[in-house]
Write an enzyme that holds these catalytic residues in place. Structure first.
Site, PDB file in Angstrom:
ATOM      1  N   SER A 124       0.693  -1.567   0.304  1.00  6.75           N
ATOM      2  CA  SER A 124       0.384  -0.111   0.283  1.00  6.75           C
ATOM      3  C   SER A 124       1.017   1.511  -0.129  1.00  6.75           C
ATOM      4  O   SER A 124       2.255   0.813   0.638  1.00  6.75           O
ATOM      5  CB  SER A 124      -1.145  -0.001   1.365  1.00  6.75           C
ATOM      6  OG  SER A 124      -1.048   1.344   1.560  1.00  6.75           O
ATOM      7  N   TYR A 149      -2.934  -0.188  10.148  1.00  4.53           N
ATOM      8  CA  TYR A 149      -3.048  -0.968   8.914  1.00  4.53           C
ATOM      9  C   TYR A 149      -1.581  -0.176   7.964  1.00  4.53           C
ATOM     10  O   TYR A 149      -1.287  -1.514   7.392  1.00  4.53           O
ATOM     11  CB  TYR A 149      -4.132  -0.432   8.015  1.00  4.53           C
ATOM     12  CG  TYR A 149      -4.111  -0.958   6.671  1.00  4.53           C
ATOM     13  CD1 TYR A 149      -4.639  -2.132   6.461  1.00  4.53           C
ATOM     14  CD2 TYR A 149      -3.771   0.459   5.859  1.00  4.53           C
ATOM     15  CE1 TYR A 149      -4.112  -2.696   5.058  1.00  4.53           C
ATOM     16  CE2 TYR A 149      -3.941  -0.168   4.703  1.00  4.53           C
ATOM     17  CZ  TYR A 149      -3.697  -1.862   4.066  1.00  4.53           C
ATOM     18  OH  TYR A 149      -4.130  -1.737   2.580  1.00  4.53           O
ATOM     19  N   LYS A 153       1.249  -2.940   6.743  1.00  4.03           N
ATOM     20  CA  LYS A 153       2.495  -3.172   5.108  1.00  4.03           C
ATOM     21  C   LYS A 153       3.924  -3.520   5.607  1.00  4.03           C
ATOM     22  O   LYS A 153       4.529  -3.693   3.883  1.00  4.03           O
ATOM     23  CB  LYS A 153       1.843  -2.731   4.364  1.00  4.03           C
ATOM     24  CG  LYS A 153      -0.064  -2.953   3.976  1.00  4.03           C
ATOM     25  CD  LYS A 153      -0.167  -4.155   3.394  1.00  4.03           C
ATOM     26  CE  LYS A 153      -1.780  -4.202   2.936  1.00  4.03           C
ATOM     27  NZ  LYS A 153      -1.307  -5.423   2.191  1.00  4.03           N
TER      28      LYS A 153
END
Length: 338
Positions: A124, A149, A153
Site C-alpha cells: 500500500s 494498517y 504493510k
C-alpha cells in the site's frame, strides 16, 4: 502449475483472478470469507467461462496451508489476504498485527517448506507515511506510517526484503497500491464491504443507490485545492492487470522489486463525487465531517517505474471507474447478499 491467490474472493483479488484466467493461468483461490463471499468465485467463473479450485482457509492456519500446498501443484503466490480498514486498525491494532503480519509469516514459512519461492505482495501507498511529499516514488525512504494498517504493510515489506536477502532463490514483487476503485464492466463483481464502507467509492455508490442518506467528507481543511483529501484513484481492472505482468516478471527473475501501481494523478474527494455525478447523472448529497485519524492530505504516485520495467500503465480514468462502479452497485444494491 497453479498460482495460489490468498484473499482471492476479495475486491482486488477477484478482479485479479479474472485477468489471470483470461491470460490462461491456472489458479487456486484461498479465502476465509471474513470480508468476502463464496458467491464471488461463482461469478468469476461465469465471467471467464473457466473453472478453478477454491479453498476456505485462514492464512494463520498452518496445518490448513500445508494441506493446500500438498494437494495442489502451486508454483507461486499472489498474497492479498489481510485486514485493510485504516480507521478500524487504529481501534484494533492487535488484530491487524496478528492477522496481517502473523498470517504472512505463517504463509511464508509454509511456502518455504514446499519450496515455493515466488510471491507478489499486495502492499500500500500508506508505507510512504506523512513526511514524504507526493508524487511518491519507490526510491523514497518509507516509514512514519500514520496507522496500524499501514504499519503492517511496512513491516511485511521489510520481512519480505529480509527473506530475499537471506535466500536469493526467492522472487518477490511488492506492489504498492494507491486507491482502487471501479468494478468489472460486466457489473457482476465489484466492491462489496461488510457493514458501513470504509472506502470512499462504495460509500458514494451506496448513497447514490439509496442505501445511505448522505456521504460524510472527512475534513475540508487540508492544504489542498478544495480542502479535501487528494488520492490517486486507480481502476481495479488496471490494478489487476498490474498483478498479471508483475507475476510474469517474478517468475522469470530472482529479485526483490517494488512497484507503485497508480495513475500518477491526484483527485480530491469532492472531485471524485462530481465525477460520479457526471458519469451517472445521480446526485450525491454530502456533509463535511471531522478528519479521520490516520489520514494524510495528499497521496498520489509516480508510476513511471512500473511502465518502464513492467510495461504497465493505467489506462482507465476516474470517470470510467465511476461508471463501472454504478453499473455494479445499481445491479447489486446489496452487494453479494441475496
Amino acid at each position: 502449475m497453479a498460482i495460489l491467490i490468498t484473499g482471492g474472493a476479495g475486491y482486488i483479488g477477484s478482479h485479479t483472478c479474472v485477468e489471470l484466467l483470461n491470460a490462461g493461468k491456472e489458479i487456486v483461490v484461498l479465502d476465509n470469507y471474513s470480508n468476502s463471499s463464496p458467491e464471488v468465485n461463482a461469478r468469476v467463473k461465469e465471467i471467464t467461462g473457466k473453472d478453478f479450485e477454491t479453498v476456505e482457509c485462514d492464512i494463520r492456519d498452518e496445518k490448513g496451508l500445508h494441506e493446500v500446498f500438498s494437494k495442489y501443484d502451486i508454483d507461486s503466490v499472489i498474497h492479498f489476504a489481510g485486514l485493510k480498514a485504516v480507521g478500524e486498525s487504529c481501534q484494533k491494532p492487535l488484530e491487524y498485527y496478528e492477522n496481517n503480519i502473523g498470517g504472512t509469516v505463517n504463509l511464508l514459512k509454509v511456502m518455504a517448506a514446499h519450496n515455493v519461492k515466488t510471491i507478489v505482495f499486495s502492499s500500500s501507498a500508506t508505507v510512504y507515511g506523512e513526511k514524504n511529499v507526493a508524487p511518491f516514488h519507490e526510491e523514497m525512504e518509507v516509514g512514519g506510517t500514520t496507522n496500524p494498517y499501514g504499519t503492517t504493510k511496512l513491516y511485511i515489506e521489510t520481512i519480505l526484503q529480509d527473506l530475499w536477502k537471506s535466500d536469493n532463490e526467492w522472487s518477490v514483487s511488492i506492489l504498492r497500491y494507491f486507491n482502487p476503485i471501479g468494478a468489472h464492466s460486466s457489473g457482476r463483481i465489484g466492491e462489496s464491504p461488510n457493514g458501513i464502507p470504509n472506502n470512499l467509492m462504495p460509500y458514494i455508490s451506496q448513497v447514490a443507490v439509496g442505501k445511505r442518506e448522505k456521504l460524510s467528507v472527512f475534513g475540508d481543511d487540508y492544504e489542498t485545492e478544495d480542502g479535501t483529501g487528494v488520492r490517486d484513484y486507480i481502476h481495479v481492472v488496471d490494478l489487476a492487470l498490474g498483478h498479471v505482468v508483475a507475476l510474469e516478471r517474478a517468475m522469470k527473475i530472482n529479485a526483490c522489486e517494488v512497484f507503485n501501481l497508480g495513475t500518477g494523478k491526484g483527485v480530491s474527494v469532492l472531485e471524485l463525487v462530481h465525477a460520479f455525478e457526471e458519469a451517472t447523472g445521480v446526485k450525491v448529497p454530502y456533509v463535511i465531517a471531522p478528519r479521520r485519524p490516520g489520514d494524510i492530505a495528499t497521496s498520489y504516485s509516480d508510476a513511471s517505474k512500473a511502465e518502464r520495467v513492467l510495461g504497465w500503465k493505467a489506462t482507465r480514468n476516474a470517470f470510467d471507474a465511476c461508471r463501472d462502479t454504478w453499473n455494479w452497485q445499481k445491479n447489486n444494491p446489496d452487494g453479494y447478499s441475496v
